[in-house]
Design an enzyme around this catalytic site. Structure first.
Site, PDB file in Angstrom:
ATOM      1  N   LYS A   1       0.827  -1.213   0.000  1.00 17.16           N
ATOM      2  CA  LYS A   1       0.000   0.000   0.000  1.00 17.16           C
ATOM      3  C   LYS A   1       0.857   1.258   0.000  1.00 17.16           C
ATOM      4  O   LYS A   1       0.491   2.270  -0.594  1.00 17.16           O
ATOM      5  CB  LYS A   1      -0.971  -0.018   1.179  1.00 17.16           C
TER       6      LYS A   1
ATOM      7  N   LYS B   1      -6.587 -10.164 -11.166  1.00 19.31           N
ATOM      8  CA  LYS B   1      -7.765 -10.448 -10.375  1.00 19.31           C
ATOM      9  C   LYS B   1      -8.779  -9.314 -10.536  1.00 19.31           C
ATOM     10  O   LYS B   1      -8.388  -8.166 -10.679  1.00 19.31           O
ATOM     11  CB  LYS B   1      -7.330 -10.544  -8.904  1.00 19.31           C
TER      12      LYS B   1
ATOM     13  N   LYS C   1     -11.500  -3.372  -7.921  1.00 21.40           N
ATOM     14  CA  LYS C   1     -11.998  -2.023  -8.157  1.00 21.40           C
ATOM     15  C   LYS C   1     -10.872  -1.042  -8.409  1.00 21.40           C
ATOM     16  O   LYS C   1     -11.036  -0.078  -9.151  1.00 21.40           O
ATOM     17  CB  LYS C   1     -12.791  -1.557  -6.942  1.00 21.40           C
TER      18      LYS C   1
END
Ligand code: TRP
Length: 333
Positions: free
Chosen positions: A109, A196, A199
């Site tokens: 992240k 995968k 969003k």
């Protein structure tokens, strides 16, 4: 009855990958276990966000989960149970800086943030996020936690934290939560089947579970089938993905018939796509309908979740009373 705890961040839309990969399983588990499911809005504050958007997305996710069949009495909104944060503080004092530094999701992240902005702000909330997750789990004395493989490391940390707490205070207080991996289909992006469904990749990469039928059909129609780099004799990931979606929709007969065609070299992708589009249209229209019913009386639904969160909060208050005593804090009178 064994306790199950799981949670999802309020990220806006819910896509068919989330549904087949997690939420469908949550709904089924309710028949056999004492289930508690959270919409974890505190978690969503760890990455840049807008206040109004967060509140809106939190309610959206509540409505989506209810429309999917999560029972309202099993559902809570995390910030309506502030004890999660108190336990996070206490657990952070038995979590080492070193073990948090090894969390791969924190690194991922951080990289993701720095990719768009080299000077990006990385909060300490993002760093201690796994402790908040451990608190979510331990506060309910969960036995099992249905999670995806991406959360494996966080769950292991939860177990270590529970153990360290128990050792440090000389009491077998917290249970050791086990992951519950269920066979769930892995749904890929229709626009890029090498990744995968997600969003964060952008709108064309996920199929909204509550999306308009027209759009769902269009997305399947334009789904990538052959990318040209699949070795001869192997099914390409895009085609596999379409078959996977079909099976996930419960259309076994159609799946078998089309698979036979494929093996005979007689499959027309247009036929496969049409069958998948029909299956998804049927699924999503049922979901849209249930959402529509819930939306007709939003106020009642929100009141119901305030109530269920308050009832669930009582359980966490009991845990905190015991934990405060164990760690040497004063009782609240
Ligand atoms: N971290 C999880 C995710 O991003 C969500 C989550 C928060 C969770 N608390 C949890 C999952 C507790 C299982 C149990 O997907």
């Amino acid at each position: 009855m064994k306790n199950i705890l799981s949670a999802i961040q309020p990220t806006g839309d819910l896509h068919i990958g989330n549904y087949f990969g997690a939420v469908q399983n949550w709904v089924r588990l309710q028949q056999e276990y004492h289930c508690t499911y959270g919409v974890v809005d505190y978690h969503s504050m760890t990455m840049p966000y807008k206040a109004e958007q967060l509140r809106e997305n939190t309610w959206k996710m509540v409505f989506y989960l209810l429309a999917c069949g999560v029972k309202p009495e099993n559902l809570f909104v995390q910030s309506l149970v502030p004890e999660h944060v108190e336990l996070t503080w206490i657990l952070s004092c038995v979590t080492s800086y070193g073990e948090l530094s090894r969390m791969t999701q924190f690194k991922d992240k951080t990289d993701q943030l720095k990719e768009t902005d080299k000077e990006a702000f990385v909060s300490s909330g993002l760093f201690i996020y796994p402790v908040l997750m451990a608190a979510d789990i331990l506060i309910y004395h969960a036995d099992y936690v249905p999670v995806g493989k991406d959360q494996e490391q966080h769950l292991e940390l939860s177990r270590n934290v529970a153990q360290r707490f128990n050792n440090q205070f000389g009491k077998e207080y917290f249970r050791h939560p086990e992951p519950l991996y269920t066979e769930t289909p892995k749904i890929l992006s229709p626009a890029d089947p090498s990744r995968k469904m997600s969003k964060s990749l952008g709108e064309k990469h996920y199929i909204n579970l509550f999306g308009e039928e027209e759009r769902v059909r269009k997305q399947i129609k334009s789904a990538v089938t052959d990318t040209g780099d699949t070795p001869a004799g192997q099914m390409s990931p895009g085609v596999q993905n379409l078959f996977e979606i079909l099976r996930a929709c419960g259309q076994t007969d159609a799946y078998n018939a089309l698979m036979t065609d494929y093996q005979a070299g007689a499959l027309r992708y247009a036929d496969l796509k049409e069958t998948v589009a029909d299956a998804l249209a049927a699924l999503t229209s049922a979901f849209r309908e249930r959402l529509h019913t819930l939306n007709a009386d939003k106020r009642a639904v929100k009141a119901q979740i305030q109530e269920s969160s308050a009832a669930i909060r009582k359980r966490t208050q009991q845990t905190l009373r015991e934990v405060r005593e164990i760690v040497g804090l004063l009782p609240i009178k």
